[in-house]
Motif scaffolding. Structure first.
Motif, PDB file in Angstrom:
ATOM      1  N   THR A 665     -30.361 -18.590   7.672  1.00 16.90           N
ATOM      2  CA  THR A 665     -31.304 -17.556   7.253  1.00 16.90           C
ATOM      3  C   THR A 665     -32.669 -18.210   7.064  1.00 16.90           C
ATOM      4  O   THR A 665     -32.762 -19.415   6.795  1.00 16.90           O
ATOM      5  CB  THR A 665     -30.832 -16.855   5.966  1.00 16.90           C
ATOM      6  OG1 THR A 665     -31.622 -15.687   5.743  1.00 16.90           O
ATOM      7  CG2 THR A 665     -30.905 -17.749   4.755  1.00 16.90           C
ATOM      8  N   GLY A 666     -33.732 -17.413   7.241  1.00 17.67           N
ATOM      9  CA  GLY A 666     -35.089 -17.940   7.122  1.00 17.67           C
ATOM     10  C   GLY A 666     -35.563 -18.697   8.351  1.00 17.67           C
ATOM     11  O   GLY A 666     -36.585 -19.387   8.305  1.00 17.67           O
ATOM     12  N   LEU A 667     -34.869 -18.563   9.465  1.00 14.15           N
ATOM     13  CA  LEU A 667     -35.193 -19.315  10.680  1.00 14.15           C
ATOM     14  C   LEU A 667     -36.051 -18.482  11.633  1.00 14.15           C
ATOM     15  O   LEU A 667     -35.873 -17.266  11.739  1.00 14.15           O
ATOM     16  CB  LEU A 667     -33.896 -19.706  11.395  1.00 14.15           C
ATOM     17  CG  LEU A 667     -34.026 -20.372  12.772  1.00 14.15           C
ATOM     18  CD1 LEU A 667     -34.625 -21.767  12.625  1.00 14.15           C
ATOM     19  CD2 LEU A 667     -32.674 -20.435  13.472  1.00 14.15           C
ATOM     20  N   HIS A 668     -36.963 -19.147  12.344  1.00 10.35           N
ATOM     21  CA  HIS A 668     -37.678 -18.540  13.464  1.00 10.35           C
ATOM     22  C   HIS A 668     -37.275 -19.275  14.740  1.00 10.35           C
ATOM     23  O   HIS A 668     -37.345 -20.507  14.812  1.00 10.35           O
ATOM     24  CB  HIS A 668     -39.194 -18.647  13.285  1.00 10.35           C
ATOM     25  CG  HIS A 668     -39.766 -17.593  12.392  1.00 10.35           C
ATOM     26  ND1 HIS A 668     -40.088 -16.339  12.828  1.00 10.35           N
ATOM     27  CD2 HIS A 668     -40.056 -17.618  11.068  1.00 10.35           C
ATOM     28  CE1 HIS A 668     -40.570 -15.626  11.823  1.00 10.35           C
ATOM     29  NE2 HIS A 668     -40.553 -16.386  10.744  1.00 10.35           N
ATOM     30  N   ILE A 669     -36.817 -18.518  15.740  1.00 10.45           N
ATOM     31  CA  ILE A 669     -36.448 -19.102  17.024  1.00 10.45           C
ATOM     32  C   ILE A 669     -37.572 -18.847  18.030  1.00 10.45           C
ATOM     33  O   ILE A 669     -37.884 -17.685  18.317  1.00 10.45           O
ATOM     34  CB  ILE A 669     -35.140 -18.495  17.562  1.00 10.45           C
ATOM     35  CG1 ILE A 669     -33.967 -18.825  16.640  1.00 10.45           C
ATOM     36  CG2 ILE A 669     -34.857 -18.984  18.969  1.00 10.45           C
ATOM     37  CD1 ILE A 669     -32.640 -18.269  17.116  1.00 10.45           C
TER      38      ILE A 669
END
Length: 681
Positions: A665-669
């Motif tokens: 969670t809290g990730l940007h791809i």
């Protein structure tokens, strides 16, 4: 099966379609039909007596040649000589495989013996509400004789199987004037020398029973209206249903996540408003097709529809605890050492007086059909109570059917669910471009999808592409409007029971230098994407918290959220706002099991609604190229030298929500083919 469709088989399909097209004749996937005729033995070239019969599963109204089982009658009838008795009759189902003729076709069902052993060229076994009403009346045998005389014979309840086939064959032999029979607690069977005669006999039994119930039945068989239980007005009723739906889905999904369906038809509302509905609902459904899909009885809220919402939610939780305890006790009362394990103790049907019926299943179709079957049960109860009293089969017999080894084997043969099965997704801006590609990918992976878009026509078109209301529904929504967002989520929960996965994709792009960017440009850009994403996520979080099933919120942000490019101050600042919303919400919503992640695309030109609406021309002018060169231009400035398409963004959304990244969670791809300046640090 033979390579060319035999005329008798073709006639059987046509008859099945006509019978199955009318819900008064049989319920969905219920009943079976057969025809006998002479075929060709592929080995000897001589004639051979065959029977074509609807196989296991499938629906009469949509039956195809592949849904028929073709069997040799000599072999099928020879099984009577080796039948080991009712205690071992389940073994006969496997023996049907040795009677098959040719390759292909469906697996023979448990009712094959009924069709093969009855001495008639054509046989119909159906589950009409009118016939089951007689079959489930306390004095059903007497009523059957009054209704039909000696042309239709009563057969006491017996579990479907080889012995029931022998019983019906004996009934026909002993009653030469009979055109069919009423099967206690079950349905009807009719026969004829021709397909036309068989169909006519089936319809005669069904329509005669309907007329008998209407003419002989007393008014208000469910009793007088209960004070305070009258249906709420439609707008108020559906608002109440939407408020209750996520809480009810939470209860129905304690053992495993379920998809929901809502029904506030007149039949449901009238039943739950009447004095006798608690007694009748507690008796449960009767016909095996009914309770296999609805469980033995529903959960019924015992509060008026005007009760405070928090009081209704609390009472539903209490009733659910009691329901689970009662179901576990039901299992313990009847389970044998070799019974299958208990499959789950949550209700499949929840009745809320004055509001409607919530039904649940492993997918939307299963949930919808469960509700349709309970409507059948209401019709049966109405008919039985009108002329007698409703008397379903014994609880022990219901258990024998529900936990039948053959039923368990059928369940074990079901294909493995897709990764997003039981997940309900709402995608904003899904009428075109990236949103459309995301909607397609999520649906392909098993999700139900709410296609949300400002353009109603585009949303409807995408929902239709995805397969229609059992897979996707369209909603028209302006994400700057709190009222429209609330209405969109209400539509989602009434269509599918709740929402588990939200994709914030709606947006516009205003490409201007700082000095040409107006306050209106700035406000419009932020209203749609920053404010809109916030409003959608807030409503999603409220609903997901009520469901207690966790969830996913995904923001389609941009490379521009971290990369400073020329002439798009409003757009890039808004994307940075969205990117930080991901971090903030991931930190706040983790306690509810809600994961919040983002995708940062770049250069998605092909199929993009934003680029087609003018953004492409503006960006091309900024870079001094032709607009049709923009995709290749973006590709050449990447590390991989590859153009990014909407499908690639959809792939990232699935990677975040499809099960493998359960602890992320809290990730940007980044989905930009490699833009070093936009690397996340």
């Amino acid at each position: 099966m033979t390579s060319a469709l035999h005329p008798e088989a073709a006639s059987l399909l046509a008859r099945s379609h006509r019978l199955g097209a009318d819900p008064r004749n049989t319920n969905y996937a219920g009943g079976n039909t057969s025809a006998k005729g002479t075929g060709t033995d592929p080995v000897t070239g001589g004639g051979v007596e065959l029977m074509w019969v609807k196989g296991s599963g499938g629906d009469l109204g949509t039956l195809t040649e592949g849904g028929l089982a073709a069997l040799r009658l000599d072999r099928l009838r020879a099984l009577e000589g080796v039948y080991p008795g009712v205690e071992r009759e389940d073994e006969m189902v496997a023996a049907f495989d040795y009677c098959l003729h040719g390759k292909g076709g469906a697996a023979p069902s448990i009712d094959t013996a009924m069709h093969g052993l009855v001495d008639a060229a054509h046989v119909d076994h159906l589950h009409p509400d009118s016939g089951i009403a007689l079959a489930c009346a306390a004095d059903g045998e007497k009523l059957t004789a009054e209704c039909f005389g000696d042309t239709v014979v009563w057969v006491p309840w017996r579990r479907p199987g080889f012995q029931l086939g022998l019983d019906i064959a004996a009934v026909k032999a002993a009653h030469p004037r009979a055109i069919g029979c009423v099967l206690g607690g079950h349905g009807i069977t009719a026969w004829g020398d021709t397909s036309e005669e068989c169909e006519a006999n089936s319809l005669h039994i069904i329509r005669t029973a309907e007329s008998f119930l209407a003419e002989r039945g007393r008014p208000e068989p469910f009793g007088p209206l209960l004070d305070g239980y009258r249906p709420l007005p439609e707008t108020e009723r559906r608002k109440r249903a939407a408020a209750l739906a996520p809480h009810i889905r939470a209860l129905a999904s304690k053992d495993r996540p379920q998809v929901g369906h809502f029904d506030d038809s007149d039949a449901v509302l009238d039943f739950t408003a009447r004095a006798e509905h608690p007694r009748l609902a507690a008796l449960g459904t009767s016909c095996p097709d009914h309770f296999l899909r609805t469980k033995v009885r529903p959960l019924v809220l015992d509060l008026a529809p005007t009760a405070p919402l928090d009081e209704a939610v609390a009472r539903l939780a209490e009733l659910h605890t009691a329901y689970r305890q009662e179901y576990a006790a039901y299992y313990q009362r009847h389970a044998a050492p070799d019974s299958p394990a208990m499959r789950g103790a949550d209700p499949a049907i929840v009745l809320v007086p004055g509001v409607g019926m919530f039904s649940f299943g492993k997918d939307k179709q299963t949930a919808r059909v469960a509700g349709e079957f309970y409507l059948n049960a209401i019709n049966v109860m109405r008919g039985a109570e009108a002329v007698s009293s409703y008397a379903p089969i014994e609880e022990s017999e219901k258990f024998r059917i529900e936990y039948w080894a053959l039923e368990e084997a059928k369940l074990q043969r079901m294909p493995k669910p897709k990764p997003l099965a039981t997940r309900i997704a709402l995608v904003t801006g899904a009428g075109s471009g990236i949103g459309k590609a995301i909607a397609h990918r999520l649906a392909a992976e098993g999700a139900c999808v709410v296609v949300a878009d400002l353009n109603a026509e585009n949303a409807a078109a995408v929902a239709a592409e995805l397969g229609g209301p059992d897979t996707a529904v369209p909603v028209t929504v302006d994400v700057t409007s709190e009222e429209q967002i609330t209405a969109a989520f209400d539509a989602a929960v009434l269509a599918f029971g709740g929402v588990d996965l939200v994709v914030n994709n709606a947006g516009i792009s205003i490409s201007k230098p700082l000095l040409e960017t107006t306050a209106r440009d700035w406000d419009l850009q932020h209203d749609i994407m920053a404010r809109g994403s916030f409003l959608v996520s807030r409503e999603a979080a409220r609903l997901m918290a009520a469901q207690q099933l966790g969830g996913d919120i995904v923001y389609i942000a941009s490379k521009n959220a971290v990369f400073a490019g020329p002439n798009n101050i409003a757009y890039s600042a808004t994307k940075a706002d969205q990117a930080h919303q991901v971090r903030l919400l991931a930190a706040e919503l983790g306690a509810h099991g809600i994961r919040v992640n983002g995708v940062n695309p770049d250069g998605v030109v092909r199929g993009s609604g934003i680029f087609a609406a003018g953004w492409g021309a503006q960006r091309a002018a900024t870079y001094g190229i032709e607009e049709d060169e923009l995709g290749e231009f973006y590709a050449q400035r990447t590390l991989l030298k590859r153009e990014v398409l909407p499908e690639h963004v959809a792939n990232a959304v699935f990677a975040l929500t499809g099960g493998d990244l359960t602890h992320t969670t809290g990730l940007h791809i980044p989905v930009d083919a490699g833009v070093a300046a936009a690397f996340l640090r």
